[in-house]
Design a protein around this motif. Structure first.
Motif, PDB file in Angstrom:
ATOM      1  N   MET A 203      63.084  79.129 135.972  1.00 32.77           N
ATOM      2  CA  MET A 203      61.932  78.748 135.047  1.00 32.77           C
ATOM      3  C   MET A 203      61.741  79.563 134.190  1.00 32.77           C
ATOM      4  O   MET A 203      61.478  79.229 132.835  1.00 32.77           O
ATOM      5  CB  MET A 203      60.626  78.753 135.832  1.00 32.77           C
ATOM      6  N   LYS A 204      61.854  80.880 134.144  1.00 38.44           N
ATOM      7  CA  LYS A 204      61.800  81.939 133.426  1.00 38.44           C
ATOM      8  C   LYS A 204      62.883  81.830 132.172  1.00 38.44           C
ATOM      9  O   LYS A 204      62.618  82.040 130.812  1.00 38.44           O
ATOM     10  CB  LYS A 204      61.985  83.546 133.765  1.00 38.44           C
TER      11      LYS A 204
ATOM     12  N   PRO B 228      60.302  77.466 124.382  1.00 34.72           N
ATOM     13  CA  PRO B 228      58.765  78.167 124.242  1.00 34.72           C
ATOM     14  C   PRO B 228      58.001  76.893 124.342  1.00 34.72           C
ATOM     15  O   PRO B 228      58.267  75.738 123.645  1.00 34.72           O
ATOM     16  CB  PRO B 228      58.707  78.857 123.171  1.00 34.72           C
ATOM     17  N   PRO B 229      56.826  77.106 125.023  1.00 30.56           N
ATOM     18  CA  PRO B 229      55.886  75.846 125.183  1.00 30.56           C
ATOM     19  C   PRO B 229      55.225  75.553 124.052  1.00 30.56           C
ATOM     20  O   PRO B 229      54.752  74.285 123.915  1.00 30.56           O
ATOM     21  CB  PRO B 229      54.965  76.455 126.260  1.00 30.56           C
ATOM     22  N   ILE B 230      55.109  76.372 122.817  1.00 29.53           N
ATOM     23  CA  ILE B 230      54.250  76.068 121.655  1.00 29.53           C
ATOM     24  C   ILE B 230      55.427  76.135 120.582  1.00 29.53           C
ATOM     25  O   ILE B 230      56.214  77.177 120.495  1.00 29.53           O
ATOM     26  CB  ILE B 230      53.262  77.283 121.370  1.00 29.53           C
TER      27      ILE B 230
ATOM     28  N   GLN C 230      56.080  89.218 122.745  1.00 31.58           N
ATOM     29  CA  GLN C 230      55.040  89.260 123.873  1.00 31.58           C
ATOM     30  C   GLN C 230      55.821  88.719 124.924  1.00 31.58           C
ATOM     31  O   GLN C 230      55.750  89.039 125.975  1.00 31.58           O
ATOM     32  CB  GLN C 230      53.713  88.485 123.638  1.00 31.58           C
ATOM     33  N   SER C 231      56.594  87.412 124.946  1.00 33.67           N
ATOM     34  CA  SER C 231      57.444  87.102 126.123  1.00 33.67           C
ATOM     35  C   SER C 231      58.475  87.986 126.508  1.00 33.67           C
ATOM     36  O   SER C 231      58.765  88.214 127.722  1.00 33.67           O
ATOM     37  CB  SER C 231      57.591  85.843 125.742  1.00 33.67           C
ATOM     38  N   ALA C 232      59.097  88.700 125.651  1.00 33.40           N
ATOM     39  CA  ALA C 232      60.178  89.620 125.934  1.00 33.40           C
ATOM     40  C   ALA C 232      59.588  90.795 126.520  1.00 33.40           C
ATOM     41  O   ALA C 232      60.191  91.334 127.738  1.00 33.40           O
ATOM     42  CB  ALA C 232      60.773  89.995 124.649  1.00 33.40           C
TER      43      ALA C 232
ATOM     44  N   GLN D  35      58.540  89.869 130.187  1.00 37.19           N
ATOM     45  CA  GLN D  35      59.796  89.721 131.095  1.00 37.19           C
ATOM     46  C   GLN D  35      60.488  91.150 131.738  1.00 37.19           C
ATOM     47  O   GLN D  35      60.832  91.206 132.661  1.00 37.19           O
ATOM     48  CB  GLN D  35      61.014  88.996 130.238  1.00 37.19           C
ATOM     49  N   LYS D  36      59.954  91.923 130.665  1.00 33.66           N
ATOM     50  CA  LYS D  36      60.574  93.397 131.111  1.00 33.66           C
ATOM     51  C   LYS D  36      59.595  94.200 132.300  1.00 33.66           C
ATOM     52  O   LYS D  36      60.331  94.982 132.943  1.00 33.66           O
ATOM     53  CB  LYS D  36      60.385  94.458 129.762  1.00 33.66           C
ATOM     54  N   LYS D  37      58.569  93.598 132.252  1.00 27.20           N
ATOM     55  CA  LYS D  37      57.677  94.366 133.394  1.00 27.20           C
ATOM     56  C   LYS D  37      57.910  93.631 134.798  1.00 27.20           C
ATOM     57  O   LYS D  37      58.768  93.071 135.158  1.00 27.20           O
ATOM     58  CB  LYS D  37      56.311  93.782 133.136  1.00 27.20           C
TER      59      LYS D  37
END
Length: 77
Positions: A29-30, A37-39, A70-72, A75-77
């Motif tokens: 899913m990730k 992207p959803p938008i 922001q998505s990247a 994902q790093k966290k």
């Protein structure tokens, strides 16, 4: 084999299968959301127009870059 051992093996197999399935679905899913992207830009453009702003292509590109960043970071966290 005793009945208790068979039940123990079945419960362990079920737990391992559930955990493996959860993490496999989560990673797929990730990856899907990173690629799709959803938008989209069209959705962003219509959203800005509904708020009374006239979006330029430069502003749309900046907002899309911010969303990707922001998505990247997430994902790093």
């Amino acid at each position: 084999m005793s009945t208790g051992l068979v039940i123990l093996i079945a419960v362990l197999a079920l737990a391992i299968g559930l955990a493996g399935g959860f993490f496999l679905a989560r990673s797929s899913m990730k990856n899907y959301l990173a690629k799709n992207p959803p938008i989209s830009e069209e959705m962003m453009k219509s959203m800005m127009m509904s708020m009374g702003q006239k979006p330029s292509q430069k502003k749309l590109n900046q907002m899309m870059a911010q969303m990707k960043q922001q998505s990247a970071n997430a994902q790093k966290k």
